[in-house]
Design an enzyme around this catalytic site. Structure first.
Site, PDB file in Angstrom:
ATOM      1  N   LYS A  85       0.814  -1.222   0.000  1.00 33.49           N
ATOM      2  CA  LYS A  85       0.000   0.000   0.000  1.00 33.49           C
ATOM      3  C   LYS A  85       0.849   1.274   0.000  1.00 33.49           C
ATOM      4  O   LYS A  85       0.411   2.308  -0.488  1.00 33.49           O
ATOM      5  CB  LYS A  85      -0.939   0.002   1.209  1.00 33.49           C
ATOM      6  N   GLU A 107      -9.876   5.844   2.936  1.00 33.37           N
ATOM      7  CA  GLU A 107     -10.667   4.779   3.553  1.00 33.37           C
ATOM      8  C   GLU A 107      -9.707   3.642   3.857  1.00 33.37           C
ATOM      9  O   GLU A 107      -8.669   3.512   3.213  1.00 33.37           O
ATOM     10  CB  GLU A 107     -11.748   4.296   2.579  1.00 33.37           C
ATOM     11  N   SER A 376       1.657  -9.741  -0.656  1.00 30.40           N
ATOM     12  CA  SER A 376       1.366  -8.301  -0.643  1.00 30.40           C
ATOM     13  C   SER A 376       1.550  -7.641   0.716  1.00 30.40           C
ATOM     14  O   SER A 376       1.755  -6.436   0.801  1.00 30.40           O
ATOM     15  CB  SER A 376      -0.049  -8.057  -1.157  1.00 30.40           C
TER      16      SER A 376
END
Lengths: 396, 297
Positions: A85, A107, A376
């Site tokens: 991210k 969010e 991830s």
């Protein structure tokens, strides 16, 4: 080069008129920034010195032996803040600053995108507000503390299902009210255009690095690439560089309690087409177009929609989308820890589960298969949930 | 929420089912008749020196039975047009008051057909405008949706998450049924966007009076004069102000600039706080009457 607003029939900008001028502004800003050498150099410097890129490509020997093929893990879990991210958050935060926006909203589901956004905002001196569903605030408490420590304001969302979907609704409402000075830093390849392209462009570094690393190490392309899919950013990030290669692309959705249980987060497997959060794609909905609640043990995959480019990749057959259940993901979470000393995020554990069961339909892999998995994120945030659920299942 | 086997349009009453001909409204008509029933209302109000009053309520709130009483009460109190919301699970343009009303309606199983039935029941008294998020229209099937609208006395449909750039397909389908897709203009809209909106709009243009979601505000309409001036330079269509208008004095201010005014959250808040439907009808009728007086008539 212009940013596309559609992927075939999918995508678009289904948002209140109030937001359209901001989306136009963002589109132009990104078209300029992605061609601007100075912007790209600053982003590259932060990705290298701050986020820890390039991330390693790890040849997982014991996992490979267990599944009878060569398995490579792209170690996004080693990024600063613990997941891929940060790639997107740093890029968009730089873009927000370039656009003169001093306030950033986001969010978050699992909290990884919220932490990445709070981190990027701390680094660049931007105000940060993160919307998070009340249910996720409880199950991802550690990340709430991290965000607050980083100076972000975490707003608990108590509407609807109290998860990621509702956090995104609330962030959109905030943006409608504060659009002139605020950038909405969307964390996935979902949302209205240009977000699906913007986020994909910023995450595509994963696939570019991995492609170079695999070719250098093995002298050939991988046979298959595997990534979990919620909104779809880590999957698009690793798929994109391989889109024109003869490589199988596999996305693993959250099958929750089973694809036919009615309790899952698998819109590409069990949803239908419609509009959610500004784009036309697949989603979970009833016959009247009411969006239904998703379910997954992993907060990051607990989302009834999916990015529009994945919808096109599904329809065109370029990528295949399968599911992994909560119990498969939990088993994979534990197995990867035992086999490789790596605790994956529960989201990423869905991709591992697919590899552990021998790929599509459990058919097994060929011994010369080269399987590239996007790991991830890391699982520190999930340890207490995993402990509870493993205990409940009697797994020892 | 939807019983097994039930499909949109599957439980229509006669009022909802598309008819060949409906009260002077040419269902199969082309562009010329689109918005005609709305223009009649605006023309008459203009001739009488007053502004059009359009109260909003979420369809099926607080219950389908009570909602039909509230609609009748709004009309008795002087509403020219009634705007009915199709309750939706993810209403991103709405503030907490409208959100909660939609949740309550959905929890009782209210469907798009139920909302159309509410309009059909009062269709002889006034034209209706529906507010429907785009996914509810797509799920129903746009052709059938707009045909059912026409057959239920719905003259226009506001789709709050359908900007003008994305609206062409639905505008075309709606026009076939003689229904106007009502487009919104907002304070951040650029002049180029207002040109686009004015070029595609039918019926009236919904002027978003504040940069924000629906809901009552102490101050509202500061951004409205500039938006209205920019729109007037580009269209002769009626302009209707909504969002953040909840008192007669706010309505009077907006009415000085616009041809009509929408009040919604203030009414819904009154209903939500009323102990009985009689009390809800009485308090909301009071606000509708006072707003009516503030807008002339």
């Amino acid at each position: 080069m212009t940013v596309e607003t559609r992927f075939g029939r999918y995508g678009g900008r289904y948002v209140p008129e109030t937001l359209v001028p901001a989306l136009d502004e963002l589109t132009i800003a990104w078209e300029e920034a992605r061609e601007d050498a100075a912007f790209q150099a600053e982003l590259a410097r932060l990705l290298a010195d701050y986020a820890g890129r390039p991330t390693p490509l790890y040849h997982a020997d014991r996992l490979s032996a267990a599944v009878g093929a060569t398995v490579l893990l792209k170690r996004e879990d080693l990024c600063h803040t613990g997941a891929h991210k940060i790639n997107n958050a740093l890029g968009q935060a730089l873009l927000a600053r370039r656009m003169g926006k001093h306030r950033v909203i986001a969010e978050t589901g699992a909290g990884q995108h919220g932490v990445a956004t709070a981190t990027a905002c701390a680094l660049l001196g931007l105000d940060c507000v993160v919307y998070m569903g009340a249910e996720d605030v409880v199950r991802q408490e550690l990340n709430v503390v991290r965000m607050r420590l980083l100076g972000a304001e975490v707003r608990t969302v108590k509407s609807g299902s109290c998860t990621l979907k509702d956090a995104m609704n609330e962030a959109l409402r905030d943006w409608v009210a504060n659009v002139r000075g605020t950038h909405y830093l969307i964390g996935s390849t979902a949302g209205p255009a240009p977000f699906p392209v913007l986020v994909r462009d910023l995450q595509a570094v994963i696939g570019r690095e991995a492609r170079t690393q695999v070719l250098e190490r093995f002298g050939r392309l991988p046979s298959e690439i595997v990534a979990c899919v919620g909104g779809g950013s880590n999957a698009m990030g690793i798929f994109h560089a391989f889109r024109d290669d003869p490589v199988r692309l596999t996305g693993v959705e959250a099958a929750g309690e089973g694809l036919d249980s009615g309790r899952h987060g698998a819109p590409l497997n069990r949803g239908s087409t419609g509009v959610l959060h500004g784009s036309f794609s697949y989603l979970l909905q009833d016959a009247w177009g009411q969006v239904t609640e998703a379910h997954s043990v992993s907060a990051g995959l607990d989302y009834p929609g999916v990015g529009p480019e994945h919808a096109l990749l599904k329809d065109s057959g370029r990528a295949t989308y399968v599911g992994a259940t909560d119990s498969e993901a939990l088993a994979a979470f534990r197995r990867l820890a035992e086999l490789e000393g790596i605790i994956p995020a529960l989201e990423s554990a869905h991709a591992i589960a697919y590899v552990l069961r021998g790929g599509e339909g459990g058919a097994g892999f060929a011994s010369d298969d080269l399987i590239l998995v996007n790991l991830s994120g890391r699982g520190d945030k999930d340890v207490h949930i995993a402990a509870d659920l493993l205990a409940k299942e009697g797994v020892r | 929420m939807t019983p097994d086997g039930m499909r949109p349009g599957g439980t229509t009453s006669d009022g909802v089912r598309p008819r060949q001909q409906s009260d002077g409204q040419n269902v199969t008509g082309g562009q010329t008749s689109v918005g005609a029933r709305l223009s009649t209302v605006f023309d008459r109000a203009r001739a009488e020196g007053r502004r059009v009053l359009m109260p909003y309520i979420t369809g099926g709130f607080p219950s389908p039975e009570d909602c039909t009483r509230l609609i009748a009460s709004f009309l008795d109190a002087g509403a020219d047009i009634v705007e009915l919301g199709v309750p939706y699970s993810d209403p991103v343009a709405d503030g907490p008051v409208v959100q909660a009303s939609a949740q309550r309606a959905l929890a009782q199983g209210v469907t798009t057909d139920d909302v159309l039935r509410l309009a059909a029941a009062h269709r002889d008294r006034a034209p209706f405008v529906l507010l429907a998020y785009v996914n509810t229209v797509l799920a129903y099937g746009p052709e059938r949706f707009f045909a059912c609208c026409a057959a239920s006395g719905v003259a226009g449909v506001v789709v709050p998450d359908l900007p003008a750039d994305e609206a062409d397909p639905l505008i075309a389908v709606a026009a076939q049924a003689g229904v106007a897709v009502i487009l919104l203009a907002a304070p951040p809209s650029t002049d180029a966007r207002l040109e686009l909106i004015a070029g595609k709009a039918r019926g009236f243009i919904y002027c978003v009076a504040v940069t924000g979601v629906t809901g009552m505000r102490a101050r509202s309409g500061d951004e409205l004069p500039e938006l209205v001036a920019r729109l007037r330079a580009r269209t002769t269509l009626p302009l209707v102000a909504g969002f953040g208008i909840g008192t007669p004095s706010q309505a009077r201010e907006a009415g000085r600039l616009c041809d009509g005014v929408i009040i919604g959250s203030a009414l819904i808040d009154m209903v939500a706080k009323s102990p009985t439907v009689d009390a809800a009808c009485a308090t909301t009728a009071g606000l509708v009457r006072a707003t009516r007086a503030a807008l002339g008539g």
